[in-house]
Design a protein around this motif. Structure first.
Motif, PDB file in Angstrom:
ATOM      1  N   TRP A 191       0.822  -1.094   0.026  1.00  0.00           N
ATOM      2  CA  TRP A 191      -0.027   0.072   0.097  1.00  0.00           C
ATOM      3  C   TRP A 191       0.939   1.009   0.004  1.00  0.00           C
ATOM      4  O   TRP A 191       0.644   2.398   0.665  1.00  0.00           O
ATOM      5  CB  TRP A 191      -0.912  -0.039   1.013  1.00  0.00           C
ATOM      6  N   VAL A 192       1.849   1.127  -0.787  1.00  0.00           N
ATOM      7  CA  VAL A 192       2.820   2.497  -0.927  1.00  0.00           C
ATOM      8  C   VAL A 192       3.216   2.684  -2.510  1.00  0.00           C
ATOM      9  O   VAL A 192       3.318   3.937  -2.667  1.00  0.00           O
ATOM     10  CB  VAL A 192       4.125   2.167  -0.118  1.00  0.00           C
ATOM     11  N   ALA A 193       3.175   1.595  -3.227  1.00  0.00           N
ATOM     12  CA  ALA A 193       3.401   1.957  -4.708  1.00  0.00           C
ATOM     13  C   ALA A 193       2.207   2.700  -5.242  1.00  0.00           C
ATOM     14  O   ALA A 193       2.679   3.683  -6.202  1.00  0.00           O
ATOM     15  CB  ALA A 193       3.338   0.562  -5.598  1.00  0.00           C
ATOM     16  N   CYS A 194       0.926   2.625  -4.675  1.00  0.00           N
ATOM     17  CA  CYS A 194       0.103   3.612  -5.109  1.00  0.00           C
ATOM     18  C   CYS A 194       0.192   5.098  -4.826  1.00  0.00           C
ATOM     19  O   CYS A 194      -0.445   5.908  -5.319  1.00  0.00           O
ATOM     20  CB  CYS A 194      -1.391   2.994  -4.440  1.00  0.00           C
ATOM     21  N   HIS A 195       1.209   5.491  -3.958  1.00  0.00           N
ATOM     22  CA  HIS A 195       1.419   6.731  -3.770  1.00  0.00           C
ATOM     23  C   HIS A 195       2.732   7.409  -4.432  1.00  0.00           C
ATOM     24  O   HIS A 195       3.238   8.497  -4.189  1.00  0.00           O
ATOM     25  CB  HIS A 195       1.862   6.947  -2.127  1.00  0.00           C
ATOM     26  N   LEU A 196       3.161   6.706  -5.455  1.00  0.00           N
ATOM     27  CA  LEU A 196       4.078   6.962  -6.533  1.00  0.00           C
ATOM     28  C   LEU A 196       3.801   7.190  -7.851  1.00  0.00           C
ATOM     29  O   LEU A 196       2.877   6.522  -8.348  1.00  0.00           O
ATOM     30  CB  LEU A 196       5.370   5.982  -6.280  1.00  0.00           C
ATOM     31  N   THR A 197       4.290   8.302  -8.476  1.00  0.00           N
ATOM     32  CA  THR A 197       4.061   8.382  -9.745  1.00  0.00           C
ATOM     33  C   THR A 197       4.641   7.157 -10.638  1.00  0.00           C
ATOM     34  O   THR A 197       5.418   6.395  -9.938  1.00  0.00           O
ATOM     35  CB  THR A 197       4.617   9.684 -10.575  1.00  0.00           C
ATOM     36  N   ASP A 198       4.157   6.991 -11.711  1.00  0.00           N
ATOM     37  CA  ASP A 198       4.574   5.941 -12.711  1.00  0.00           C
ATOM     38  C   ASP A 198       6.240   5.908 -12.573  1.00  0.00           C
ATOM     39  O   ASP A 198       6.818   5.179 -12.653  1.00  0.00           O
ATOM     40  CB  ASP A 198       4.090   5.894 -13.880  1.00  0.00           C
ATOM     41  N   LYS A 199       6.592   7.231 -12.961  1.00  0.00           N
ATOM     42  CA  LYS A 199       8.112   7.442 -13.219  1.00  0.00           C
ATOM     43  C   LYS A 199       8.946   7.037 -11.856  1.00  0.00           C
ATOM     44  O   LYS A 199       9.927   6.447 -11.956  1.00  0.00           O
ATOM     45  CB  LYS A 199       8.293   8.779 -13.772  1.00  0.00           C
ATOM     46  N   ASP A 200       8.209   7.892 -10.977  1.00  0.00           N
ATOM     47  CA  ASP A 200       9.055   7.374  -9.502  1.00  0.00           C
ATOM     48  C   ASP A 200       8.943   6.172  -9.109  1.00  0.00           C
ATOM     49  O   ASP A 200      10.088   5.475  -8.506  1.00  0.00           O
ATOM     50  CB  ASP A 200       8.391   8.547  -8.444  1.00  0.00           C
ATOM     51  N   LEU A 201       7.911   5.435  -9.379  1.00  0.00           N
ATOM     52  CA  LEU A 201       7.881   3.981  -8.948  1.00  0.00           C
ATOM     53  C   LEU A 201       8.786   3.241  -9.849  1.00  0.00           C
ATOM     54  O   LEU A 201       9.448   2.299  -9.255  1.00  0.00           O
ATOM     55  CB  LEU A 201       6.358   3.313  -9.355  1.00  0.00           C
ATOM     56  N   MET A 202       8.711   3.398 -11.013  1.00  0.00           N
ATOM     57  CA  MET A 202       9.602   2.699 -12.123  1.00  0.00           C
ATOM     58  C   MET A 202      11.154   2.860 -11.515  1.00  0.00           C
ATOM     59  O   MET A 202      11.936   2.013 -11.415  1.00  0.00           O
ATOM     60  CB  MET A 202       9.640   3.455 -13.442  1.00  0.00           C
ATOM     61  N   GLU A 203      11.705   4.148 -11.225  1.00  0.00           N
ATOM     62  CA  GLU A 203      13.106   4.502 -11.017  1.00  0.00           C
ATOM     63  C   GLU A 203      13.303   3.821  -9.416  1.00  0.00           C
ATOM     64  O   GLU A 203      14.447   3.370  -9.258  1.00  0.00           O
ATOM     65  CB  GLU A 203      13.182   5.902 -10.983  1.00  0.00           C
ATOM     66  N   PHE A 204      12.308   3.653  -8.514  1.00  0.00           N
ATOM     67  CA  PHE A 204      12.685   3.153  -7.124  1.00  0.00           C
ATOM     68  C   PHE A 204      12.705   1.584  -7.579  1.00  0.00           C
ATOM     69  O   PHE A 204      14.025   0.906  -6.916  1.00  0.00           O
ATOM     70  CB  PHE A 204      11.623   3.248  -6.404  1.00  0.00           C
ATOM     71  N   ASP A 235      -5.842  11.796  -0.714  1.00  0.00           N
ATOM     72  CA  ASP A 235      -4.502  11.136  -0.137  1.00  0.00           C
ATOM     73  C   ASP A 235      -3.609  10.962  -1.423  1.00  0.00           C
ATOM     74  O   ASP A 235      -2.557  10.321  -0.840  1.00  0.00           O
ATOM     75  CB  ASP A 235      -4.783   9.923   0.522  1.00  0.00           C
ATOM     76  N   SER A 236      -3.732  11.324  -2.454  1.00  0.00           N
ATOM     77  CA  SER A 236      -2.977  11.197  -3.599  1.00  0.00           C
ATOM     78  C   SER A 236      -2.247   9.616  -3.694  1.00  0.00           C
ATOM     79  O   SER A 236      -1.177   9.365  -3.876  1.00  0.00           O
ATOM     80  CB  SER A 236      -1.200  12.123  -3.257  1.00  0.00           C
ATOM     81  N   SER A 237      -3.341   9.070  -4.104  1.00  0.00           N
ATOM     82  CA  SER A 237      -3.146   7.666  -4.399  1.00  0.00           C
ATOM     83  C   SER A 237      -3.690   7.128  -5.612  1.00  0.00           C
ATOM     84  O   SER A 237      -4.673   7.984  -6.091  1.00  0.00           O
ATOM     85  CB  SER A 237      -3.722   6.508  -3.406  1.00  0.00           C
ATOM     86  N   ILE A 238      -2.977   6.478  -6.452  1.00  0.00           N
ATOM     87  CA  ILE A 238      -3.545   5.993  -7.669  1.00  0.00           C
ATOM     88  C   ILE A 238      -3.804   4.289  -7.855  1.00  0.00           C
ATOM     89  O   ILE A 238      -2.661   3.968  -7.473  1.00  0.00           O
ATOM     90  CB  ILE A 238      -2.569   6.691  -8.883  1.00  0.00           C
ATOM     91  N   ILE A 239      -4.816   4.002  -7.961  1.00  0.00           N
ATOM     92  CA  ILE A 239      -5.094   2.575  -8.109  1.00  0.00           C
ATOM     93  C   ILE A 239      -4.921   2.083  -9.417  1.00  0.00           C
ATOM     94  O   ILE A 239      -5.911   2.618 -10.281  1.00  0.00           O
ATOM     95  CB  ILE A 239      -6.597   2.296  -7.352  1.00  0.00           C
ATOM     96  N   ARG A 240      -4.089   1.274  -9.799  1.00  0.00           N
ATOM     97  CA  ARG A 240      -3.791   0.791 -11.192  1.00  0.00           C
ATOM     98  C   ARG A 240      -4.406  -0.333 -11.561  1.00  0.00           C
ATOM     99  O   ARG A 240      -4.142  -1.324 -10.770  1.00  0.00           O
ATOM    100  CB  ARG A 240      -2.308   1.073 -11.762  1.00  0.00           C
ATOM    101  N   HIS A 241      -4.869  -0.701 -12.702  1.00  0.00           N
ATOM    102  CA  HIS A 241      -5.284  -2.255 -13.170  1.00  0.00           C
ATOM    103  C   HIS A 241      -3.829  -2.897 -13.078  1.00  0.00           C
ATOM    104  O   HIS A 241      -2.628  -2.554 -13.369  1.00  0.00           O
ATOM    105  CB  HIS A 241      -5.468  -2.164 -14.620  1.00  0.00           C
ATOM    106  N   LEU A 242      -4.122  -4.253 -12.878  1.00  0.00           N
ATOM    107  CA  LEU A 242      -2.633  -5.124 -12.626  1.00  0.00           C
ATOM    108  C   LEU A 242      -1.821  -5.080 -14.029  1.00  0.00           C
ATOM    109  O   LEU A 242      -0.831  -5.070 -13.949  1.00  0.00           O
ATOM    110  CB  LEU A 242      -3.246  -6.585 -12.360  1.00  0.00           C
TER     111      LEU A 242
END
Length: 278
Positions: A191-204, A235-242
């Motif tokens: 429940w933390v990946a949803c709080h990152l932008t796509d770019k920041d999640l990819m880079e992490f 809460d700035s969360s983004i729920i993405r499809h799998l």
């Protein structure tokens, strides 16, 4: 995906707009910035939220910090340092969640698999997952969260004797954290990946891959949309499809080992999936 036809039509329409749009216009700037930050998600989000509003709640800066993260920080200031706070008032499913995580983790840890020397809990909160899933398996833990109140409560109260086995606490935003190389057998993000932008999640994830010990595994456990993406501006969360999450993971250069849906949750709750990768 069942909605791919509609989405492709939307994608084609935006491609046409790109070709015709003046590259010096404000609309182009906003669109281009969104495309960089949410490369896997932005078109799904634009189907629901006008460009100007979407840019404002994601990429616009407040006090030198991207609003997407500024809003999340403010939201969690009002969340109590308790199991109820960590579970968003769904504390009754906490044990079901922990047992699902234990069983999924078990597939990847042991002889010939990931070791048990050290794990990193990202977005650890008060340590609910560390205490219920990771401490019983790993010799030592490192824990990271952006909220100091949560980390203090974990160390001073919640973890009890387990606190003696914490090697380090990191008070960091995940998008700014660079873990040491070849250090962890397991990195857990719940429940933390949803709080990152796509770019920041990819880079992490790219940095996290470099921090794995031999046979190490990264786990993401998160809410996954039934279709497309959904943004919660509170809460700035983004729920993405799998499938969108898989796209980000693969773009980061990781290999997906297994994917499993968390069972036993009420149907009214957004589906939660677990992904193992290295």
């Amino acid at each position: 995906m069942e909605f791919s036809g509609t989405h492709q039509a939307f994608r084609d329409r935006w491609a046409k707009t790109d070709d015709e749009m003046c590259k010096h216009s404000m609309s182009f700037h906003l669109h281009n910035t969104l495309r960089k930050e949410f490369f896997a998600s932005y078109l799904y989000l634009l189907e629901q939220i006008p460009l100007v509003k979407l840019y404002a709640v994601t990429c616009e800066y407040i006090k030198g910090e991207k609003q997407f993260y500024y809003r999340a920080q403010n939201f969690y200031k009002d969340v109590p340092a308790s199991e109820e706070g960590m579970m968003g008032d769904f504390v009754e499913i906490s044990e079901i969640d922990l047992e699902g995580s234990r069983q999924f983790l078990k597939k990847f840890v042991g002889p010939g698999k990931a070791g048990t020397k050290r794990a990193l809990d990202c977005g650890c909160g008060i340590g609910r997952v560390s205490k219920g899933v990771l401490f019983p398996v790993f010799e030592s833990m490192e824990m990271l969260d952006m909220m100091e109140e949560f980390i203090l409560h974990a160390h001073e109260v919640y973890l009890g004797d387990y606190a003696d086995r914490v090697e380090a606490y990191y008070l960091y935003n995940l998008q700014e954290f660079s873990p040491l190389t070849k250090r962890y057998d397991v990195i857990w993000l719940q429940w933390v990946a949803c709080h990152l932008t796509d770019k920041d999640l990819m880079e992490f994830l790219m940095r996290a891959k470099q921090s794995l010990r031999p046979n190490g595994v990264i786990f993401i456990k998160d809410n996954m949309a039934r279709q497309g993406c959904k943004l919660d501006p509170i809460d700035s969360s983004i729920i993405r499809h799998l499938d969108i999450m898989k796209n980000i993971i693969q773009t980061a250069g990781l290999t997906i080992l297994d994917v499993e849906k968390q069972e036993g949750f009420p149907e009214a709750i957004v589906p939660v999936w677990m992904i193992a990768m290295h």
